[in-house]
Design an enzyme around this catalytic site. Structure first.
Site, PDB file in Angstrom:
ATOM      1  N   GLY A   3       0.792  -1.232   0.000  1.00 54.04           N
ATOM      2  CA  GLY A   3       0.000   0.000   0.000  1.00 54.04           C
ATOM      3  C   GLY A   3       0.820   1.276   0.000  1.00 54.04           C
ATOM      4  N   CYS A  37     -27.558 -10.151 -15.500  1.00 58.67           N
ATOM      5  CA  CYS A  37     -27.070  -9.893 -16.860  1.00 58.67           C
ATOM      6  C   CYS A  37     -28.115 -10.340 -17.890  1.00 58.67           C
ATOM      7  CB  CYS A  37     -25.742 -10.616 -17.086  1.00 58.67           C
ATOM      8  SG  CYS A  37     -25.161 -10.485 -18.797  1.00 58.67           S
ATOM      9  N   CYS A  44     -26.267 -13.379 -20.015  1.00 53.09           N
ATOM     10  CA  CYS A  44     -25.885 -14.669 -19.429  1.00 53.09           C
ATOM     11  C   CYS A  44     -26.630 -14.967 -18.148  1.00 53.09           C
ATOM     12  CB  CYS A  44     -24.374 -14.725 -19.182  1.00 53.09           C
ATOM     13  SG  CYS A  44     -23.838 -13.823 -17.711  1.00 53.09           S
ATOM     14  N   CYS A  50     -23.005  -7.973 -18.285  1.00 55.20           N
ATOM     15  CA  CYS A  50     -21.742  -8.112 -17.561  1.00 55.20           C
ATOM     16  C   CYS A  50     -20.723  -7.146 -18.145  1.00 55.20           C
ATOM     17  CB  CYS A  50     -21.164  -9.514 -17.724  1.00 55.20           C
ATOM     18  SG  CYS A  50     -22.072 -10.796 -16.871  1.00 55.20           S
ATOM     19  N   CYS A 103     -18.839 -13.238 -19.084  1.00 53.52           N
ATOM     20  CA  CYS A 103     -20.139 -13.370 -19.727  1.00 53.52           C
ATOM     21  C   CYS A 103     -20.081 -14.433 -20.836  1.00 53.52           C
ATOM     22  CB  CYS A 103     -20.554 -12.015 -20.301  1.00 53.52           C
ATOM     23  SG  CYS A 103     -22.309 -11.865 -20.678  1.00 53.52           S
TER      24      CYS A 103
END
Ligand SMILES: Nc1ncnc2c1ncn2[C@@H]1O[C@H](COP(=O)(O)OP(=O)(O)O)[C@@H](O)[C@H]1O
Ligand SMILES: [Mg+2]
Lengths: 292, 256
Positions: free
Chosen positions: A32, A240, A243, A265, A271
């Site tokens: 970080g 979605c 899908c 998606c 997807c």
């Protein structure tokens, strides 16, 4: 690495790649923490992910299989041009398959498919400094990081709630890494934040700002919040249309001049893989018919 | 009684020019010390040295820390000093713009010190902010407004609320009524006096306005050309000044 043909493997010279690798190792050692590095001119404009490209260049080996996504999609201009760049300069294999890739460079998303040990995820970062919003002085933000003075991050979230009734920050949602540094996860949707606790190595490159930071596998990554306004990894409340997935991050797409919307998606590989497995959404057609 | 602050021979030079020289005094808990003198006499320089905003060239500033008792804040580590700056100390600037975050709402400004010391409950933080706005006579419905929408007097009251919300043990103020209209000054003074009484504040107040110290300060230091020329109880110094310069100051002959 004696062949002269590999001298400019992945565009950058060996000296530069070594410098970047040192910055990456330092970043991995201090999760970080923003490590300064001498960003090089790349044959593409800033904002096109020059930081990510340099990190990828420093990590790629001839045996890698590279995947590049922009907003989750493999086929957008930015993703295509970066992928072509490395095909040309490093002659690496490319793939759209998340599981098959060894190195994935991304802008604005983390793939839906869980990443595994041995994979590397490289983020393109526009603004690495999470404190920039309230404290523009670089000398001061550095001091705040080194002394762990992070009260300002919560001032930002406070302002969000005061103005919008809830934490409205939905991209680049700040996180605390391994209980120490506060980090900007790049403009991924906050839906992706929980995925950052993952098995793969995550590397972040900011070209214009000349910063590199990193998360080793399985690092604790906690999204900042308030006790009475806990963090939520939200997304559009739909599944979605193609899908049928209800667990993936969705893009809103306008499909005609009447403004008809559908949700699909944002991760195109996820997807496509689901549709190949026979999943069909409400507005989707089975894959075979589509192809016919 | 243990002093809260013990200042020993503080010196600060700007190149060859004296900022302040050989200043020593002791402040006890609950006391308000006024520092007066004409413009350029070294008041702000001294205050900034005491509050850790300027590094003095010599001397010690002993503060009664919670953990370790009397400790020199000049030689302590920067993290430790900054920690004092957001917990036990507060600093009210003459210009509210220097002491406020102009891009953050009034509530956020007041809440910042709370969040800096770990407050993580939005409702509590907001509740305390509203309470403090009320104490400095800012209406609750202004809590989400930015200070840029406030008058000068309101900004200054907001700055005071932002500083006092965490109950600091020592408050530094540099010309707190400085840039304000006379009528606005009076209201602010009144408010400050109320807060000082209610909270039993310990404070060091720098001003060139004798009315301010008459109302707020228990004791006075009079500065001239960087040096302290007279000290004493406020009434004593103002009603029976000993030093010629103080006599001029009190008789308002000096343009301050
Ligand atoms: N940053 C500085 N650089 C040089 N000289 C300064 C600086 N700040 C203050 N001084 C000088 O130090 C003296 C004391 O100034 P100051 O502490 O601001 O006085 P006051 O607050 O009583 O008006 C003045 O002669 C002033 O010109
Ligand atoms: Mg001054």
């Amino acid at each position: 690495m004696t062949q002269s043909g590999q001298y400019n493997f992945a565009y950058l010279d060996e000296q530069t790649k070594r410098m970047i690798r040192r910055a990456l190792l330092k970043g991995l050692a201090i999760p970080g923490y923003q490590v300064p590095f001498a960003s090089r001119e790349m044959p593409m404009p800033y904002g096109w992910g020059t930081g990510g490209v340099q990190v990828s260049a420093a990590c790629l080996t001839p045996d890698d299989r590279l995947k590049v996504i922009d907003q989750g999609a493999d086929d957008t201009t930015n993703a295509v041009s970066i992928r072509k760049f490395f095909q040309r300069t490093a002659d690496v294999a490319v793939t759209e398959d998340t599981t098959d890739a060894t190195l994935i460079q991304t802008r604005h998303r983390i793939p839906e498919t869980e990443l595994a040990e041995g994979q590397i995820l490289v983020y393109q970062v526009p603004i690495p400094e999470p404190l920039r919003f309230l404290e523009p002085r670089e000398t001061e933000t550095r001091k705040m990081h080194s002394l762990e003075e992070y009260g300002l991050m919560h001032v930002k979230l406070y302002e969000d709630i005061a103005r919008h009734g809830q934490i409205a920050t939905s991209y680049a949602y700040p996180v605390k890494v391994q209980g120490r540094y506060v980090m900007d996860p790049s403009p991924i949707p906050k839906f992706d934040n929980p995925k950052m606790e993952m098995a793969a190595i995550q590397l972040f490159g900011a070209g214009r700002e000349q910063r590199i930071y990193a998360l080793p596998p399985y690092t604790d990554v906690v999204s900042l919040d308030f006790e009475d306004h806990p963090f939520e990894a939200t997304k559009a409340n739909h599944s979605c249309a193609l899908c049928g997935a209800s667990d993936s991050y969705l893009d809103e797409v306008i499909t005609d001049d009447q403004g008809t919307r559908m949700y699909v998606c944002s991760d195109t590989d996820y997807c496509a893989t689901r549709r190949a497995q026979g999943h069909v959404g409400l507005q989707g057609v089975p894959l075979e018919d589509n192809a016919a | 009684m243990t002093p809260l602050l013990k200042v020993e021979n503080i010196n600060k030079f700007y190149g060859g020019r004296i900022g302040c020289a050989d200043v020593s005094f002791t402040l006890y808990p609950g006391e308000v010390m006024g520092i007066v003198g004409e413009s350029g006499s070294g008041k702000s320089t001294l205050l900034n040295c005491l509050a850790g905003q300027l590094e003095p060239d010599g001397g010690r500033v002993m503060f009664d820390t919670r953990a370790e008792g009397m400790k020199d804040t000049v030689s302590m580590s920067e993290p430790e000093r900054r920690m004092l700056g957001r917990t036990d100390w507060a600093f009210v600037h003459q210009n509210p713009r220097d002491g406020l975050r102009m891009g953050v709402s009034a509530g956020g400004n007041v809440g910042e010190r709370l969040m800096a010391v770990g407050a993580r409950h939005y409702g509590d933080i907001r509740g305390k902010a509203v309470d403090w706005l009320d104490r400095v006579e800012i209406a609750e419905d202004r809590v989400d407004d930015r200070p840029s929408a406030f008058s000068g007097g309101m900004q200054q009251r907001l700055q005071i609320a932002r500083n006092l919300v965490t109950g600091p043990r020592l408050v530094f103020m540099d010309e707190p009524t400085g840039g304000l209209d006379v009528s606005v000054q009076a209201r602010l003074l009144d408010l400050l006096r109320g807060l000082v009484r209610q909270m039993g504040l310990s404070a060091i107040i720098v001003t060139h306005d004798l009315a301010v110290v008459r109302l707020l300060a228990d004791r006075l230091m009079v500065m001239k050309s960087g040096h302290v020329v007279e000290t004493g109880l406020t009434d004593q110094v103002l009603d029976d000044p000993q030093h010629a310069y103080t006599q001029l100051l009190v008789s308002s002959v000096l343009q301050v």
